[in-house]
Design a protein around this motif. Sequence first.
Motif, mmCIF file in Angstrom:
data_model
loop_
_atom_site.group_PDB
_atom_site.id
_atom_site.type_symbol
_atom_site.label_atom_id
_atom_site.label_comp_id
_atom_site.label_asym_id
_atom_site.label_seq_id
_atom_site.Cartn_x
_atom_site.Cartn_y
_atom_site.Cartn_z
ATOM 1 N N ASN A 190 0.781 -1.232 0.083
ATOM 2 C CA ASN A 190 -0.072 0.020 0.053
ATOM 3 C C ASN A 190 0.916 1.297 0.095
ATOM 4 O OD1 ASN A 190 -2.681 -0.963 -0.135
ATOM 5 N ND2 ASN A 190 -2.355 -1.709 1.970
ATOM 6 N N GLU A 191 1.776 1.335 -1.155
ATOM 7 C CA GLU A 191 2.512 2.623 -1.138
ATOM 8 C C GLU A 191 2.573 3.082 -2.533
ATOM 9 O OE1 GLU A 191 4.159 4.613 1.070
ATOM 10 O OE2 GLU A 191 3.748 3.547 2.816
ATOM 11 N N ALA A 192 1.378 3.712 -3.120
ATOM 12 C CA ALA A 192 1.095 3.843 -4.524
ATOM 13 C C ALA A 192 1.885 5.378 -4.663
ATOM 14 C CB ALA A 192 -0.069 3.742 -4.968
ATOM 15 N N SER A 193 2.333 5.458 -5.910
ATOM 16 C CA SER A 193 2.849 6.670 -6.391
ATOM 17 C C SER A 193 2.745 7.151 -7.656
ATOM 18 C CB SER A 193 4.695 6.929 -6.142
ATOM 19 O OG SER A 193 4.898 6.768 -4.840
ATOM 20 N N ASP A 194 2.488 8.657 -8.174
ATOM 21 C CA ASP A 194 2.227 9.015 -9.338
ATOM 22 C C ASP A 194 0.819 8.319 -9.915
ATOM 23 O OD1 ASP A 194 2.450 11.211 -11.092
ATOM 24 O OD2 ASP A 194 4.475 10.259 -11.774
ATOM 25 N N LEU A 195 0.590 8.924 -11.234
ATOM 26 C CA LEU A 195 -0.564 8.618 -11.864
ATOM 27 C C LEU A 195 -0.275 9.022 -13.316
ATOM 28 C CD1 LEU A 195 -3.222 7.091 -10.761
ATOM 29 C CD2 LEU A 195 -4.283 9.195 -10.711
ATOM 30 N N CYS A 196 -0.900 8.220 -14.350
ATOM 31 C CA CYS A 196 -0.792 8.588 -15.600
ATOM 32 C C CYS A 196 -1.807 8.076 -16.512
ATOM 33 C CB CYS A 196 0.592 8.617 -16.388
ATOM 34 S SG CYS A 196 1.115 6.790 -16.938
ATOM 35 N N ARG A 197 -2.351 8.632 -17.564
ATOM 36 C CA ARG A 197 -3.414 8.177 -18.193
ATOM 37 C C ARG A 197 -2.812 7.006 -19.398
ATOM 38 N NH1 ARG A 197 -3.739 13.217 -18.688
ATOM 39 N NH2 ARG A 197 -3.065 13.247 -20.582
ATOM 40 N N VAL A 198 -3.490 5.949 -19.688
ATOM 41 C CA VAL A 198 -3.204 5.202 -20.472
ATOM 42 C C VAL A 198 -4.177 4.655 -21.468
ATOM 43 C CG1 VAL A 198 -1.054 4.139 -19.432
ATOM 44 C CG2 VAL A 198 -3.489 3.208 -18.706
ATOM 45 N N PHE A 199 -3.962 3.923 -22.720
ATOM 46 C CA PHE A 199 -4.941 3.465 -23.690
ATOM 47 C C PHE A 199 -5.796 4.559 -24.544
ATOM 48 C CE2 PHE A 199 -5.141 0.331 -20.185
ATOM 49 C CZ PHE A 199 -3.905 -0.268 -20.594
ATOM 50 N N PHE B 21 -5.872 4.376 -15.660
ATOM 51 C CA PHE B 21 -4.601 5.042 -15.398
ATOM 52 C C PHE B 21 -3.687 3.869 -14.604
ATOM 53 C CE2 PHE B 21 -7.941 7.665 -13.792
ATOM 54 C CZ PHE B 21 -8.031 8.682 -14.708
ATOM 55 N N VAL B 22 -2.369 4.265 -14.816
ATOM 56 C CA VAL B 22 -1.180 3.450 -14.334
ATOM 57 C C VAL B 22 -0.805 4.313 -12.997
ATOM 58 C CG1 VAL B 22 1.362 2.806 -14.619
ATOM 59 C CG2 VAL B 22 -0.710 2.110 -16.262
ATOM 60 N N THR B 23 -0.435 3.489 -12.024
ATOM 61 C CA THR B 23 0.391 4.094 -10.915
ATOM 62 C C THR B 23 1.375 3.030 -10.268
ATOM 63 O OG1 THR B 23 -0.092 4.914 -8.601
ATOM 64 C CG2 THR B 23 -1.054 2.753 -9.008
ATOM 65 N N VAL B 24 2.630 3.398 -9.893
ATOM 66 C CA VAL B 24 3.459 2.549 -9.393
ATOM 67 C C VAL B 24 3.590 2.601 -7.941
ATOM 68 C CG1 VAL B 24 4.946 3.083 -11.260
ATOM 69 C CG2 VAL B 24 4.964 4.556 -9.412
ATOM 70 N N LEU B 25 3.996 1.117 -7.408
ATOM 71 C CA LEU B 25 3.905 0.938 -6.086
ATOM 72 C C LEU B 25 5.567 0.703 -5.724
ATOM 73 C CD1 LEU B 25 1.406 -2.101 -6.477
ATOM 74 C CD2 LEU B 25 1.065 0.462 -5.662
ATOM 75 N N ASP B 26 5.826 1.790 -4.829
ATOM 76 C CA ASP B 26 7.171 2.235 -4.399
ATOM 77 C C ASP B 26 7.760 1.119 -3.663
ATOM 78 O OD1 ASP B 26 6.249 3.034 -2.070
ATOM 79 O OD2 ASP B 26 6.710 5.252 -2.375
ATOM 80 N N GLU B 27 7.162 0.244 -2.985
ATOM 81 C CA GLU B 27 7.793 -0.683 -2.141
ATOM 82 C C GLU B 27 8.179 -2.047 -2.916
ATOM 83 O OE1 GLU B 27 5.692 -1.698 1.405
ATOM 84 O OE2 GLU B 27 6.101 0.225 2.539
ATOM 85 N N ALA B 28 8.061 -1.929 -4.101
ATOM 86 C CA ALA B 28 8.094 -3.150 -4.900
ATOM 87 C C ALA B 28 9.551 -2.889 -5.818
ATOM 88 C CB ALA B 28 7.052 -3.581 -5.693
ATOM 89 N N THR B 29 10.001 -4.077 -6.504
ATOM 90 C CA THR B 29 10.807 -3.917 -7.544
ATOM 91 C C THR B 29 10.547 -3.172 -8.855
ATOM 92 O OG1 THR B 29 10.551 -6.036 -8.457
ATOM 93 C CG2 THR B 29 12.434 -5.830 -6.778
#
Length: 350
Positions: free
Chosen positions: A11-20, A34-42
């Motif tokens: 549960n550590e999401a960062s940023d957001l961008c539109r896709v498709f 949207f895509v987001t990234v989870l900063d505790e993962a590789t």
Amino acid sequence: MHATDLHLEPNEASDLCRVFTPDVLARHGWDRAFVTVLDEATAEDALALLVHEAGVPLDEGWSARRVLTDAGVNAGRTEDAEACAARDGYVYLLGSQFGKKAGPLAAKRSWIARVDEQALADGGRPALEVVRFRFGLHRAINDVLADVDLLPVGRLGQEAYVEATIARGRLKAKSWDGTVRPADHPINIEAAEFRDNGNLLLGLRYPVTADGHPLLVELENVTELFEDPYAVPRCGNVWILGDVGSVEAPAGLRGLDTHGGDRFDAVIGDLDASGKSATVLADHPEGARADSEHVRFELSSDAGGVVGSKVIHHFGDVRRVEGIAVDQDGHAHYVIDEEGHVALRTLVFD
């Protein structure tokens, strides 16, 4: 403001961008994605796709799904994804280039990656191209910030981030030894978006100017970095949001979004999270004071400089606003880290 719990782990999401494109959305029965990234993962495990069912009110119909990718030989060699952006059929992810709150700077956080955007909708485990900078982007950003009057690093930050990193590189004879230098500032990237000219605009949470204003730096050779194994990051224009932040409450960038035309929406906020023993705040307690806001600004074609902005929304007591995307109808969507879960909030404009 509509809130949706995304039920993402970690549960550590960062940023957001539109896709498709519209046809891809329609084929899957979605009207927004949207895509987001989870900063505790590789990096290969950091992507999550947020989609909205077509025809359903914006306070309903959202779902979130992890998208695992294949990083090949770079699997397990990255961490701390903090920013994402889409352009020309690819979704790009960017490491923070920073370190843990007590330091030192981490080479595992010094990277950029990209994945085919279409593949994210098709399922499976798409290939993730990873470029490991080994502090090369840290070096390039520090070089272009050399003429900017920056908030001083502070004694603890100098020891924990700069000196400790230099010492580790020498002791372990790292390939990047010498890339981090004594006069450097630690770099913490938490936002990214493409300009019309193809440069990747990097939003820095830290450092900020001596007057507490946020900084944006252009990375000029994104495509070259993936095509030439010997390419090194090349940075150019530096931009300052001159009416955001202050000496008493310095503010950094948390998220960026654009619909083109070099007009950007951004989330700004504090320099680090309070109550977590952050070295940045130990040196600069005032760095915890800035509120989170959604602002809008436009870049000229000039070679960097100070730009003004307009406040679109103030988040009040909500502080951990991590990303922004404005949809085709002008409604703003924000990803927010809340205690124990990740929330997507939608601000519907009449």
